[in-house]
Design a protein around this motif. Structure first.
Motif, short mmCIF file in Angstrom:
data_model
loop_
_atom_site.label_atom_id
_atom_site.label_comp_id
_atom_site.label_asym_id
_atom_site.label_seq_id
_atom_site.Cartn_x
_atom_site.Cartn_y
_atom_site.Cartn_z
N THR A 237 11.32 0.00 7.61
CA THR A 237 10.85 -1.03 6.70
C THR A 237 9.91 -0.41 5.68
OG1 THR A 237 9.00 -1.59 8.15
CG2 THR A 237 10.99 -2.88 8.42
N GLU A 238 9.89 -1.00 4.51
CA GLU A 238 8.93 -0.60 3.48
C GLU A 238 7.58 -1.22 3.83
OE1 GLU A 238 9.52 1.35 0.67
OE2 GLU A 238 11.48 1.71 1.56
N GLY B 26 5.37 3.49 0.79
CA GLY B 26 5.14 3.71 2.21
C GLY B 26 6.29 3.19 3.03
N ARG B 27 6.58 3.89 4.12
CA ARG B 27 7.65 3.48 5.03
C ARG B 27 7.15 3.50 6.46
NH1 ARG B 27 12.59 6.48 2.22
NH2 ARG B 27 12.77 5.03 0.52
N LEU B 28 7.73 2.65 7.23
CA LEU B 28 7.41 2.56 8.65
C LEU B 28 8.72 2.59 9.41
CD1 LEU B 28 4.87 0.31 10.31
CD2 LEU B 28 7.23 0.03 10.99
N ILE B 29 8.78 3.40 10.43
CA ILE B 29 9.98 3.49 11.28
C ILE B 29 9.54 3.25 12.71
CG2 ILE B 29 11.85 4.94 12.11
CD1 ILE B 29 11.62 6.51 9.48
N GLU B 30 10.15 2.27 13.34
CA GLU B 30 9.90 1.97 14.74
C GLU B 30 11.14 2.38 15.54
OE1 GLU B 30 7.48 -1.81 15.50
OE2 GLU B 30 8.59 -2.22 13.66
N VAL B 31 10.91 3.16 16.57
CA VAL B 31 12.01 3.60 17.41
C VAL B 31 12.05 2.74 18.67
CG1 VAL B 31 12.98 5.54 18.70
CG2 VAL B 31 11.79 5.95 16.54
N ASP B 32 13.18 2.13 18.91
CA ASP B 32 13.37 1.32 20.11
C ASP B 32 14.14 2.16 21.11
OD1 ASP B 32 13.85 -0.51 22.07
OD2 ASP B 32 14.89 -1.95 20.79
N ARG B 33 13.44 2.72 22.07
CA ARG B 33 14.06 3.62 23.05
C ARG B 33 14.71 2.85 24.21
NH1 ARG B 33 12.64 8.59 21.37
NH2 ARG B 33 10.67 8.82 20.30
N ASP C 164 5.81 5.12 19.33
CA ASP C 164 7.15 5.15 18.76
C ASP C 164 7.18 4.62 17.32
OD1 ASP C 164 8.32 6.28 20.98
OD2 ASP C 164 8.76 4.35 21.92
N VAL C 165 6.04 4.73 16.63
CA VAL C 165 5.96 4.26 15.24
C VAL C 165 5.59 5.44 14.35
CG1 VAL C 165 4.84 2.68 13.64
CG2 VAL C 165 5.28 1.95 15.99
N TYR C 166 6.41 5.67 13.36
CA TYR C 166 6.22 6.75 12.40
C TYR C 166 5.94 6.11 11.04
CZ TYR C 166 7.37 10.68 9.37
OH TYR C 166 7.33 11.66 8.42
N ARG C 167 4.85 6.53 10.39
CA ARG C 167 4.49 6.01 9.07
C ARG C 167 4.39 7.18 8.10
NH1 ARG C 167 1.66 3.15 12.73
NH2 ARG C 167 1.71 0.90 12.61
N SER C 168 4.81 6.94 6.88
CA SER C 168 4.65 7.95 5.84
C SER C 168 4.47 7.29 4.49
CB SER C 168 5.86 8.89 5.80
OG SER C 168 7.01 8.19 5.40
N VAL C 169 3.70 7.96 3.65
CA VAL C 169 3.49 7.51 2.28
C VAL C 169 3.73 8.71 1.38
CG1 VAL C 169 1.79 6.69 0.60
CG2 VAL C 169 1.84 5.70 2.89
N GLU D 116 -0.53 -2.72 3.42
CA GLU D 116 -0.30 -1.83 4.55
C GLU D 116 -0.42 -0.37 4.14
OE1 GLU D 116 2.83 -4.40 7.29
OE2 GLU D 116 3.58 -3.32 5.53
N THR D 117 0.11 -0.05 2.97
CA THR D 117 0.04 1.32 2.47
C THR D 117 -1.41 1.72 2.24
OG1 THR D 117 2.24 1.15 1.47
CG2 THR D 117 0.77 2.86 0.60
N ALA D 118 -2.17 0.86 1.57
CA ALA D 118 -3.59 1.15 1.29
C ALA D 118 -4.38 1.29 2.59
CB ALA D 118 -4.19 0.07 0.40
N ALA D 119 -4.13 0.43 3.56
CA ALA D 119 -4.84 0.51 4.84
C ALA D 119 -4.51 1.82 5.55
CB ALA D 119 -4.49 -0.68 5.72
N PHE D 120 -3.25 2.20 5.55
CA PHE D 120 -2.82 3.46 6.17
C PHE D 120 -3.50 4.65 5.49
CE2 PHE D 120 0.15 7.08 6.01
CZ PHE D 120 0.20 7.40 7.36
N LEU D 121 -3.49 4.69 4.16
CA LEU D 121 -4.11 5.80 3.43
C LEU D 121 -5.61 5.86 3.67
CD1 LEU D 121 -2.13 5.50 0.10
CD2 LEU D 121 -1.90 7.29 1.84
#
Length: 150
Positions: A7-8, A141-148, A82-87, A13-18
């Motif tokens: 998800t974007e 910013g992107r967020l990836i959640e992995v459902d294992r 299991d959550v990966y975030r990147s900006v 969310e991007t500002a909070a992450f940074l």
């Protein structure tokens, strides 16, 4: 096999992450030559600007790239559980004259960690510390959640 959901991140969310992160990778390019370095930064969420102190030696490759007014790409990322975030911020890197800084800008540089002089083989007097600002043309910013459990 794990399934991921991408998800974007919103601007908030991007500002909070940074604001929670302190380090990233700054990539510079000129012509067809790339250069990437780990850096620390300060981030002004209201102005959407990054502030960094970059340290170099007189004959460093970094100084050569910075002198060429390269395009910049700053990548900040983390992975928790299991959550990966990147900006990714893309735009021009602007050198700042310390004498022209406002009080607010000085505070932003205070947010960036100071360089660790102990990692440099040269004497401190041989190091050049320059201040830079990145006003990104693009900030995403992107967020990836992995459902294992799938």
């Amino acid at each position: 096999m794990p399934i991921d959901r991408r998800t974007e991140m919103t601007e908030e969310e991007t500002a909070a992450f940074l604001g929670r992160q302190e380090t990233g990778v700054l990539a510079l390019a000129r012509e067809d030559a790339p250069y990437a370095i780990p850096i620390s930064y300060g981030f002004d969420a209201d102005a959407r600007e990054f502030y960094m102190r970059l340290v170099s030696t007189p004959d460093s490759e970094k100084r050569e790239f910075l002198a060429s007014e390269p395009q910049a790409r700053l990548v900040i990322y983390d992975e928790v559980d299991d959550v990966y975030r990147s900006v990714i911020a893309i735009g021009p890197l602007e050198e700042i004259d310390p004498g022209e800084l406002s009080v607010e800008e000085i505070q932003q540089y205070g947010e960036a960690k100071r360089p660790l002089f102990e990692i440099w083989p040269e004497q401190k007097g041989d190091l050049d510390i320059e201040l830079y600002r990145l006003r990104p043309d693009s900030l995403s910013g992107r967020l990836i959640e992995v459902d294992r459990d799938f």
